[in-house]
Design an enzyme around this catalytic site. Sequence first.
Site, PDB file in Angstrom:
ATOM      1  N   LYS A 246       0.858  -1.187   0.000  1.00  0.00           N
ATOM      2  CA  LYS A 246       0.000   0.000   0.000  1.00  0.00           C
ATOM      3  C   LYS A 246       0.893   1.234   0.000  1.00  0.00           C
ATOM      4  CE  LYS A 246      -1.595   2.908   2.860  1.00  0.00           C
ATOM      5  NZ  LYS A 246      -1.762   4.124   2.013  1.00  0.00           N
TER       6      LYS A 246
ATOM      7  N   GLU B  40       9.140  16.007  16.086  1.00  0.00           N
ATOM      8  CA  GLU B  40       9.525  16.029  14.674  1.00  0.00           C
ATOM      9  C   GLU B  40       8.679  17.036  13.906  1.00  0.00           C
ATOM     10  OE1 GLU B  40      10.787  12.611  11.563  1.00  0.00           O
ATOM     11  OE2 GLU B  40       8.762  12.423  12.370  1.00  0.00           O
TER      12      GLU B  40
ATOM     13  N   VAL C  94       0.498   6.142  13.809  1.00  0.00           N
ATOM     14  CA  VAL C  94       0.008   5.030  12.992  1.00  0.00           C
ATOM     15  C   VAL C  94       0.799   3.762  13.290  1.00  0.00           C
ATOM     16  CG1 VAL C  94      -0.295   4.181  10.628  1.00  0.00           C
ATOM     17  CG2 VAL C  94      -0.832   6.565  11.176  1.00  0.00           C
ATOM     18  N   GLY C  95       2.110   3.902  13.470  1.00  0.00           N
ATOM     19  CA  GLY C  95       2.938   2.735  13.755  1.00  0.00           C
ATOM     20  C   GLY C  95       2.514   2.010  15.018  1.00  0.00           C
TER      21      GLY C  95
ATOM     22  N   GLY D  37       6.437   5.351   8.602  1.00  0.00           N
ATOM     23  CA  GLY D  37       5.517   6.473   8.706  1.00  0.00           C
ATOM     24  C   GLY D  37       5.516   7.047  10.101  1.00  0.00           C
ATOM     25  N   SER D  38       4.379   7.580  10.500  1.00  0.00           N
ATOM     26  CA  SER D  38       4.285   8.305  11.769  1.00  0.00           C
ATOM     27  C   SER D  38       4.241   7.353  12.956  1.00  0.00           C
ATOM     28  CB  SER D  38       3.025   9.171  11.772  1.00  0.00           C
ATOM     29  OG  SER D  38       1.853   8.375  11.881  1.00  0.00           O
ATOM     30  N   ASN D  39       4.629   7.876  14.107  1.00  0.00           N
ATOM     31  CA  ASN D  39       4.587   7.081  15.334  1.00  0.00           C
ATOM     32  C   ASN D  39       3.161   6.698  15.706  1.00  0.00           C
ATOM     33  OD1 ASN D  39       7.287   8.547  15.512  1.00  0.00           O
ATOM     34  ND2 ASN D  39       7.398   7.162  17.255  1.00  0.00           N
TER      35      ASN D  39
ATOM     36  N   CYS E 277      13.075  11.246   7.481  1.00  0.00           N
ATOM     37  CA  CYS E 277      13.100  10.835   8.889  1.00  0.00           C
ATOM     38  C   CYS E 277      14.492  10.985   9.482  1.00  0.00           C
ATOM     39  CB  CYS E 277      12.598   9.399   9.041  1.00  0.00           C
ATOM     40  SG  CYS E 277      13.505   8.191   8.070  1.00  0.00           S
TER      41      CYS E 277
ATOM     42  N   GLU F  29       9.412   1.673  11.139  1.00  0.00           N
ATOM     43  CA  GLU F  29      10.373   2.771  11.073  1.00  0.00           C
ATOM     44  C   GLU F  29       9.579   4.059  11.128  1.00  0.00           C
ATOM     45  OE1 GLU F  29      13.474   2.775  11.392  1.00  0.00           O
ATOM     46  OE2 GLU F  29      13.860   0.626  11.185  1.00  0.00           O
TER      47      GLU F  29
END
Length: 488
Positions: free
Chosen positions: A180, A390, A237-238, A233-235, A289, A255
């Site tokens: 995706k 960030e 969502v991770g 991606g973002s923290n 990142c 990551e």
Amino acid sequence: MTVKTEVKTYQNLINGQWVDAQKQEVEKSINPADYREIVGYVPLSTAEDVDMAVKAAKSAFPHWSKLSGGARGDVLRKAADLMEQRVNDIAETLTREMGKTLAEAKGEVMRAVAILRYYSSEGMRSIGEVIPSNEEGTLLFTSRSPLGVVGLITPWNFPVAIPIWKMAPALIYGNTVVMKPALEATVTAMKVMECLQEAGFPPGVINVVSGSGSKVGNALTEHPDVKAISFTGSNQVGQLIALKALERGAKYQLEMGGKNPVVVTQNADLELAAELTVSGSMKSSGQKCTATSRAIVVKEVYDEFREKVLQKVKGIKVGNGLAADTYMGPVASQNQYHNVLAAIQKGIDEGGHVVWGGKPLDQDEMAYGYFIEPTLIENVDPSMWIAQEEVFGPVLALIKVDSLDEALQVANDVKYGLSASIFTNHLNEVFQYLNEIEAGMIRVNGESSGVELQAPFGGVKASSTQAREQGRAAMEFFTTIKTVTIKA
């Protein structure tokens, strides 16, 4: 007379065929340098489309996994050749869709080509070891097996390199994939997938389903036949992906963010430090990142370093990434544009002083784009939001400290730990930094962004789950170990 070029509508790749999403809904992808330009239309898929792709990947797995590593590598090598032939087209699409300069875009495509070639040879390397047995007449060894179907959820900031550095190791070790891509950069991802599809992968081995994270990403993460998820991606969502994968016992690799420091000591080459700090913070509009977010500078050289950085930032040419003289393009989207400007304002509200930049650029040819001035902020206390979180934009915070000891304390006092650099010509300072810095990737006299493709990529703390990407380290995530005992 201007000839209007028809804008292409892209499809999903499922089971070797380009197909419409089940509901046949699409989303326009726009050029952040001129949001009036539509780069293409991409599918808005649903869980139904994901299920079709996963079923295709699951069906293709037995045949693909039984092929020799050399045979799988041949297909990766052909994909690399096709991408290299189309480097200009893919790079231009990347620039038009994401905004980074054409030179950076070409570099990214060629990095992906190199990654494919690296992993095309990986199928001929060892995947286990012989271990001495305590029992006479016994052969004890390990081997590795692929996991099955793996889901790849990739970001918009590197829409060529990151999908390839996930796909290539997954495929060479015998897995099949469903990817995706980020919705904002799907046209670029589809052009990459066209190369892979034409390289000759059997139907179902590679699949791509476009759509939102809430629908496609969730469906992929929750699907019972997806054995592993690799996400960048973002923290926020991770963390959700980790919980969902853990709940059903799937492997996951995350990551996420970084708040990457550069430490400059009184023993540094200040010209080199300034040049690479600006490069690390401003190229790709800071949307990496591994981008340099904080420059932590000892007081003895702070003023001189600040002046060198300021002069270099003042000289940055901002504009459309397709122009040859552009150093920094727009940020990637309207959402990103508002987030970065809000972060700058937050830094000001907390007491930071903008030395340069900090405002939108909306004059002349930039009137219809998401352009922001390269921004330098000082009087930044380490506890401020802009020193802790960030920004993911062209913003560099300057922090003055008394010593290397204090610099290390400030550098480590964040939740992230991805990349970090030090500029010094004293060996004792280098070793102190190596021993005490909390980061997965450390550079000495180099910019914080980037790592060579044959080396492990990843961070510590909230930046990563520590399942490394790239190089031979990728084998750890995309395979499982079998321990074998054979008695004579």
